[in-house]
Scaffold this active site. Structure first.
Site, mmCIF file in Angstrom:
data_model
loop_
_atom_site.group_PDB
_atom_site.id
_atom_site.type_symbol
_atom_site.label_atom_id
_atom_site.label_comp_id
_atom_site.label_asym_id
_atom_site.label_seq_id
_atom_site.Cartn_x
_atom_site.Cartn_y
_atom_site.Cartn_z
ATOM 1 N N HIS A 238 0.811 -1.236 0.000
ATOM 2 C CA HIS A 238 0.000 0.000 0.000
ATOM 3 C C HIS A 238 0.843 1.283 0.000
ATOM 4 C CE1 HIS A 238 -3.610 -2.311 0.579
ATOM 5 N NE2 HIS A 238 -3.279 -2.718 1.787
ATOM 6 N N ASP B 133 -4.650 -12.730 4.543
ATOM 7 C CA ASP B 133 -5.889 -12.199 5.121
ATOM 8 C C ASP B 133 -7.170 -12.606 4.381
ATOM 9 O OD1 ASP B 133 -4.848 -10.517 3.162
ATOM 10 O OD2 ASP B 133 -4.769 -8.731 4.428
HETATM 11 ZN ZN LIG Z 1 -4.160 -7.148 3.303
#
Ligand SMILES: [Zn+2]
Length: 344
Positions: A124, A248
């Site tokens: 990110h 995740d």
């Molecule tokens: Zn993630």
């Protein structure tokens, strides 16, 4: 198979306190690899610090200095999700350097494949902004490194973290040398990753976004891997494959709403390994992104290593999702992505 792993205690010193992305994640992985005696089957790779030059292939130099200054001032919050401690800059520099080290060791032919067990994660972090628990974009920095150092023409990045790797996407959006493929829950954090975004200019077609509705499990992910990821990667013919491995999407992970099992991750990794074996002499490097349930994370990372080692027995102590709700149908989504990308 010679399989390496990168790890160093410096990664524990990125101290995020009670944050979901904390040092306990790596501690859970390492202790599980030790308890199951898998660690002794792996070749340790000592990470080095990435140089400013290497990091600046992806991030602005002013941004790098800003992160260094923030650490020297004691750390703190960079955005609503992302926090630093005094040692976070050093950990981040070694995280980027860890993926570079794994890349070097694989490209030099010393080992077949490797997994960089690093934190902070990276996908990110944009060219000038920390976000989503990430400081430097480790996978992007290693990709730039491999393109420059080994004069490669084509690298594929496969990102199966449940979140869209917005920063990797943006870094290579106009770069025809890098195929970026992402599976991600959508709509979801960080909000990016529409299927219609396919790359720009000469890089048209080298970004493959696969936005998935919540609730997808092993069946849906494997359909996507077989029907989109495998043919897109084969068409691109990469010389090296990097994987942003986020665990995740596991059903036990509380951060998102997917239903993948530990066994399912093993099957996905097997497809990726098959692509690397077929297309690029097996040259394959994984780097850790997300994954926030310690047991799901540790067992899934072990499953990944087992597949890379060629072990056939995948242990899945968590098993299937307990309250399995009806997974969404994604056949029309797959059809439309295949049309967008002109896949057979
Ligand atoms: Zn993630």
């Amino acid at each position: 198979m010679k399989v390496g792993f990168v790890y160093d205690p410096i990664y524990l010193k990125h101290d995020t306190g009670q944050h979901v992305e904390n040092a306990g994640r790596l501690e859970a992985i390492i202790s599980h690899l030790e308890q199951t005696q898998l660690k002794q089957q792996l070749i340790p790779i000592k990470p080095r610090a990435a140089s400013i030059e290497e990091i600046s292939q992806v991030h602005h130099k002013q941004y790098i200095s800003r992160i260094q200054d923030a650490a020297q001032r004691g750390g703190g919050w960079l955005d609503a999700d992302t926090v630093m401690s005094p040692d976070s800059y050093e950990a981040a520099v070694y995280a980027a350097g860890g993926v570079i080290g794994a890349t070097e060791t694989v490209m030099n032919g010393e080992i077949d494949s490797a997994f960089a067990l690093v934190r902070p994660p990276g996908h990110h972090a944009t060219d000038q902004r920390a976000m989503g628990f990430c400081l430097f974009n480790n996978v992007a920095i290693a990709t730039k490194y491999a393109l420059n150092k080994y004069k490669l023409d084509r690298i594929a990045i496969i990102d199966f973290d449940v979140h869209h790797g917005n920063a990797t996407h943006d870094t290579f959006y106009d770069d025809p040398q890098v195929l970026y493929i992402s599976t991600h829950q959508y709509p979801f954090y960080p909000g990016t990753g529409r299927a219609e975004q396919t790359g720009s200019g000469t890089a048209e077609g080298t970004t493959v976004n696969i936005p998935l509705p919540a609730g997808c499990g092993d069946t849906e992910y494997l359909q996507v891997f077989e029907q989109i990821i495998a043919p897109a990667t084969k068409r691109f013919k990469p010389e090296f494959i990097l994987v942003s491995a986020g665990y995740d999407p596991h059903w036990a992970d509380g951060i998102a709403l997917m239903q993948v099992t530990t066994t399912g991750f093993g099957r996905m990794v097997k497809i990726i390994k098959g692509l690397a074996d077929e297309l690029c002499h097996g040259r394959l490097v994984f780097t850790l992104e997300g994954g926030y349930n310690p047991i799901a994370l540790a067992t899934s990372v072990k499953a990944t290593f087992d597949v890379l080692l060629g072990n056939t027995d995948i242990e899945d102590p968590l098993g299937q999702p307990p309250r399995r709700f009806e997974p969404p149908s994604i056949s029309s989504l797959i059809k439309s992505i295949k049309e967008i990308h002109l896949l057979p």
